[in-house]
Design a protein around this motif. Sequence first.
Motif, PDB file in Angstrom:
ATOM      1  N   VAL A  87       0.844  -1.188   0.000  1.00 48.07           N
ATOM      2  CA  VAL A  87       0.000   0.000   0.000  1.00 48.07           C
ATOM      3  C   VAL A  87       0.884   1.243   0.000  1.00 48.07           C
ATOM      4  N   ILE A  88       0.289   2.368  -0.322  1.00 49.13           N
ATOM      5  CA  ILE A  88       1.042   3.610  -0.380  1.00 49.13           C
ATOM      6  C   ILE A  88       1.028   4.280   0.987  1.00 49.13           C
ATOM      7  N   ILE A  89       2.225   4.486   1.546  1.00 49.73           N
ATOM      8  CA  ILE A  89       2.390   5.184   2.814  1.00 49.73           C
ATOM      9  C   ILE A  89       3.401   6.302   2.595  1.00 49.73           C
ATOM     10  N   ASP A  90       3.008   7.523   2.906  1.00 53.30           N
ATOM     11  CA  ASP A  90       3.866   8.684   2.679  1.00 53.30           C
ATOM     12  C   ASP A  90       4.368   8.738   1.245  1.00 53.30           C
ATOM     13  N   GLY A  91       3.482   8.358   0.312  1.00 52.86           N
ATOM     14  CA  GLY A  91       3.794   8.466  -1.110  1.00 52.86           C
ATOM     15  C   GLY A  91       4.581   7.323  -1.695  1.00 52.86           C
ATOM     16  N   GLU A  92       4.902   6.288  -0.901  1.00 51.86           N
ATOM     17  CA  GLU A  92       5.749   5.194  -1.385  1.00 51.86           C
ATOM     18  C   GLU A  92       5.097   3.841  -1.114  1.00 51.86           C
ATOM     19  N   PRO A  93       5.330   2.845  -2.000  1.00 50.71           N
ATOM     20  CA  PRO A  93       4.832   1.485  -1.732  1.00 50.71           C
ATOM     21  C   PRO A  93       5.497   0.915  -0.484  1.00 50.71           C
ATOM     22  N   ARG A  94       4.678   0.371   0.419  1.00 53.60           N
ATOM     23  CA  ARG A  94       5.180  -0.186   1.666  1.00 53.60           C
ATOM     24  C   ARG A  94       4.321  -1.355   2.097  1.00 53.60           C
ATOM     25  N   GLY A  95       4.824  -2.097   3.064  1.00 55.92           N
ATOM     26  CA  GLY A  95       4.023  -3.073   3.779  1.00 55.92           C
ATOM     27  C   GLY A  95       3.493  -2.411   5.041  1.00 55.92           C
ATOM     28  N   ALA A  96       2.187  -2.457   5.257  1.00 50.67           N
ATOM     29  CA  ALA A  96       1.599  -1.764   6.409  1.00 50.67           C
ATOM     30  C   ALA A  96       2.107  -2.329   7.731  1.00 50.67           C
ATOM     31  N   LEU A  97       2.372  -3.645   7.769  1.00 49.33           N
ATOM     32  CA  LEU A  97       2.866  -4.241   9.009  1.00 49.33           C
ATOM     33  C   LEU A  97       4.287  -3.771   9.303  1.00 49.33           C
ATOM     34  N   SER A  98       5.159  -3.802   8.313  1.00 47.13           N
ATOM     35  CA  SER A  98       6.543  -3.370   8.532  1.00 47.13           C
ATOM     36  C   SER A  98       6.597  -1.912   8.965  1.00 47.13           C
ATOM     37  N   TRP A  99       5.822  -1.060   8.276  1.00 47.98           N
ATOM     38  CA  TRP A  99       5.795   0.354   8.640  1.00 47.98           C
ATOM     39  C   TRP A  99       5.355   0.516  10.091  1.00 47.98           C
ATOM     40  N   SER A 100       4.293  -0.182  10.469  1.00 43.31           N
ATOM     41  CA  SER A 100       3.772  -0.064  11.830  1.00 43.31           C
ATOM     42  C   SER A 100       4.753  -0.626  12.851  1.00 43.31           C
ATOM     43  N   GLY A 127       6.277  13.540   9.137  1.00 42.93           N
ATOM     44  CA  GLY A 127       6.188  13.388   7.690  1.00 42.93           C
ATOM     45  C   GLY A 127       4.983  14.036   7.044  1.00 42.93           C
ATOM     46  N   TRP A 128       4.060  14.604   7.840  1.00 40.86           N
ATOM     47  CA  TRP A 128       2.901  15.263   7.250  1.00 40.86           C
ATOM     48  C   TRP A 128       3.327  16.572   6.601  1.00 40.86           C
ATOM     49  N   THR A 129       2.863  16.812   5.379  1.00 46.98           N
ATOM     50  CA  THR A 129       3.314  17.987   4.621  1.00 46.98           C
ATOM     51  C   THR A 129       2.251  19.051   4.413  1.00 46.98           C
ATOM     52  N   GLY A 152      -7.529  14.945 -17.515  1.00 46.43           N
ATOM     53  CA  GLY A 152      -8.499  15.835 -18.140  1.00 46.43           C
ATOM     54  C   GLY A 152      -8.096  17.270 -17.932  1.00 46.43           C
ATOM     55  N   THR A 153      -8.978  18.163 -18.306  1.00 47.08           N
ATOM     56  CA  THR A 153      -8.699  19.590 -18.215  1.00 47.08           C
ATOM     57  C   THR A 153      -9.459  20.188 -17.050  1.00 47.08           C
ATOM     58  N   ALA A 154      -8.729  20.748 -16.080  1.00 49.23           N
ATOM     59  CA  ALA A 154      -9.344  21.382 -14.915  1.00 49.23           C
ATOM     60  C   ALA A 154      -8.272  22.156 -14.166  1.00 49.23           C
ATOM     61  N   ASP A 155      -8.698  23.164 -13.420  1.00 52.09           N
ATOM     62  CA  ASP A 155      -7.759  23.910 -12.578  1.00 52.09           C
ATOM     63  C   ASP A 155      -7.301  23.016 -11.428  1.00 52.09           C
ATOM     64  N   ARG A 156      -6.030  23.157 -11.065  1.00 52.11           N
ATOM     65  CA  ARG A 156      -5.500  22.362  -9.950  1.00 52.11           C
ATOM     66  C   ARG A 156      -5.942  22.980  -8.633  1.00 52.11           C
ATOM     67  N   PRO A 157      -6.556  22.181  -7.756  1.00 52.22           N
ATOM     68  CA  PRO A 157      -6.934  22.712  -6.443  1.00 52.22           C
ATOM     69  C   PRO A 157      -5.705  23.018  -5.607  1.00 52.22           C
ATOM     70  N   LYS A 158      -5.873  23.840  -4.596  1.00 53.77           N
ATOM     71  CA  LYS A 158      -4.741  24.137  -3.710  1.00 53.77           C
ATOM     72  C   LYS A 158      -4.442  22.922  -2.834  1.00 53.77           C
ATOM     73  N   ASN A 159      -3.223  22.892  -2.309  1.00 52.71           N
ATOM     74  CA  ASN A 159      -2.738  21.795  -1.458  1.00 52.71           C
ATOM     75  C   ASN A 159      -2.732  20.458  -2.187  1.00 52.71           C
ATOM     76  N   LEU A 182      -7.010  13.958   6.638  1.00 52.86           N
ATOM     77  CA  LEU A 182      -6.879  12.554   7.005  1.00 52.86           C
ATOM     78  C   LEU A 182      -5.418  12.179   7.209  1.00 52.86           C
ATOM     79  N   ASP A 183      -4.530  12.686   6.363  1.00 57.25           N
ATOM     80  CA  ASP A 183      -3.100  12.423   6.555  1.00 57.25           C
ATOM     81  C   ASP A 183      -2.608  12.990   7.882  1.00 57.25           C
ATOM     82  N   PHE A 184      -3.113  14.144   8.261  1.00 54.32           N
ATOM     83  CA  PHE A 184      -2.762  14.731   9.558  1.00 54.32           C
ATOM     84  C   PHE A 184      -3.217  13.816  10.694  1.00 54.32           C
ATOM     85  N   LEU A 185      -4.442  13.326  10.604  1.00 61.12           N
ATOM     86  CA  LEU A 185      -4.968  12.443  11.645  1.00 61.12           C
ATOM     87  C   LEU A 185      -4.207  11.126  11.704  1.00 61.12           C
TER      88      LEU A 185
END
Length: 510
Positions: A207-220, A313-315, A324-331, A375-378
């Motif tokens: 799964v993706i953790i902090d933007g990178e593929p990881r194992g959730a068990l190893s990370w925890s 690590g929260w940014t 598609g074509t759309a304005d990029r939201p902030k953050n 959610l990333d903050f939490l």
Amino acid sequence: MPLPARAAQTHALVVGIDQYPNDVSLDGAVRDAEDVYRAMSAAGFTVRKFTNAEARKDDIRKAWTDMVAEAVAGDTIIFTYAGHGAQMPELVAGDEADGLDEFLQLPGFDRNRYAETSNEIIVDNEMNAWFGEAESKGVHVLFVSDSCFSGGMSRSVTGKSRLAPAVTVKLAPPSQEALAGANLKEIDFKQVTVLAASLESQPTPEVIIDGEPRGALSWSFARAVEGSADRDGDGVITRIELEDYIFSNVKNRSEALQVPNFMPQVARSEGEVVVRLTRGIPVETATVAATDTSDTGGAATTPKAIKPARELGWTGSIALQIDGTADRPKNADGTGTPYRWDVAGGVFYTPNGDVAAENVGADRIQAVVDKYVLLDFLKALASQNPGSVSLTPAKDIYAAGNRLRFDAPPGRYPNMLVFNLANTGEVQFLDMQVAGTASSQFKLTDVEVVKPFGADHLITIWTAEPVDAIGAVLADKAVTSETLLKALLTRLDGKEASVAIQPLYTRETL
């Protein structure tokens, strides 16, 4: 004068494999091994590490033998593995209830050359023999396996599974230990604990953790060893502390795709220690250095430091790919594996490939982005001090019409907040309980799954900090994730608070 008593020491063996020349390679197993290695080295453990082509069975076996020889009664050996697991016909008839032995697959194994490469697997029976060597010396063993052997999932996740194809032909035993170990079962061990990434009926996805593929068990587990699982700060992690921490954070980081599996399933005692966070420190010195013994019956403790989310690590932003074509939201200018917004279809996907929200147009995209920033903050807060909640029945995805029950038991802090981050990006206030008022377990019973479908996240926060101001923000019907985040940053960031996150993924039909 007599020398001070020797403190128990911890030895560790870390294996992580991404590169499989004869099978599908992985993306995050070596990253897992490096993370666990750093955490255990910082904790003062003696660590031996093998990654990719270095992970040869003879070398791993020698490292284990050396550790057992060095260890004395009361010491601990931790063996962590991140990589492919697989199954094969049982080596000893009648040994396995399902007729299959499990094995760890090393890079040198090739299914097309069974006879020549069968030495490059580690069969469960062999590991039983290894564990028996340690237990015979009175040495504790903790085996952490971030791999899988069987199962399937309902959600469509793009990450790789740590499940290699099963061997279908009966092989000759790769070693005498593979036969002898069949006589040893987990139930027979008194000082061995096994922690697996998931139940046998589930896969173990990357799964993706902090933007990178990881194992959730190893990370925890790495965060646990850094001290986050040591709830009372006494320098040891009990089985109960580890269990509480791992169950909550694997759920958070895998978005409820995994349920870890402990063996034995119940702790042998309330105070059973599985990880010691100090090495080689005389017992008397460690005791004198303690700063707080009020809550542990005189045991040595150290106040637990709570870090702000940005130090974890929260940014304050997420990575977003716009199709598609759309304005990029902030953050939405973060780095790493991105969320994805299909503008024409109106579908918002998580970095894991899950459908997080439907009917997301230009008018809603900012609210959805803000939800995931919050959610990333939490999740950062929860990584230090997770709480426990439950959704019944437990599934990885629910269909329209399914009925659910959500339970948030009282925490160990006097104040509680409960709210939902809906798949629309909406914040839905559910409950607030404060010290001095009538409080009880919070329940949502007989909840029916209805439109809109996607990913909701039920959040519970317990804290001793005042929550009235946060409650006032939540009670405002116009509250947004952005506004709530500002309130939480001001009131709870870097403060002691326990956070539980319950993902709820839904779709119209399964």
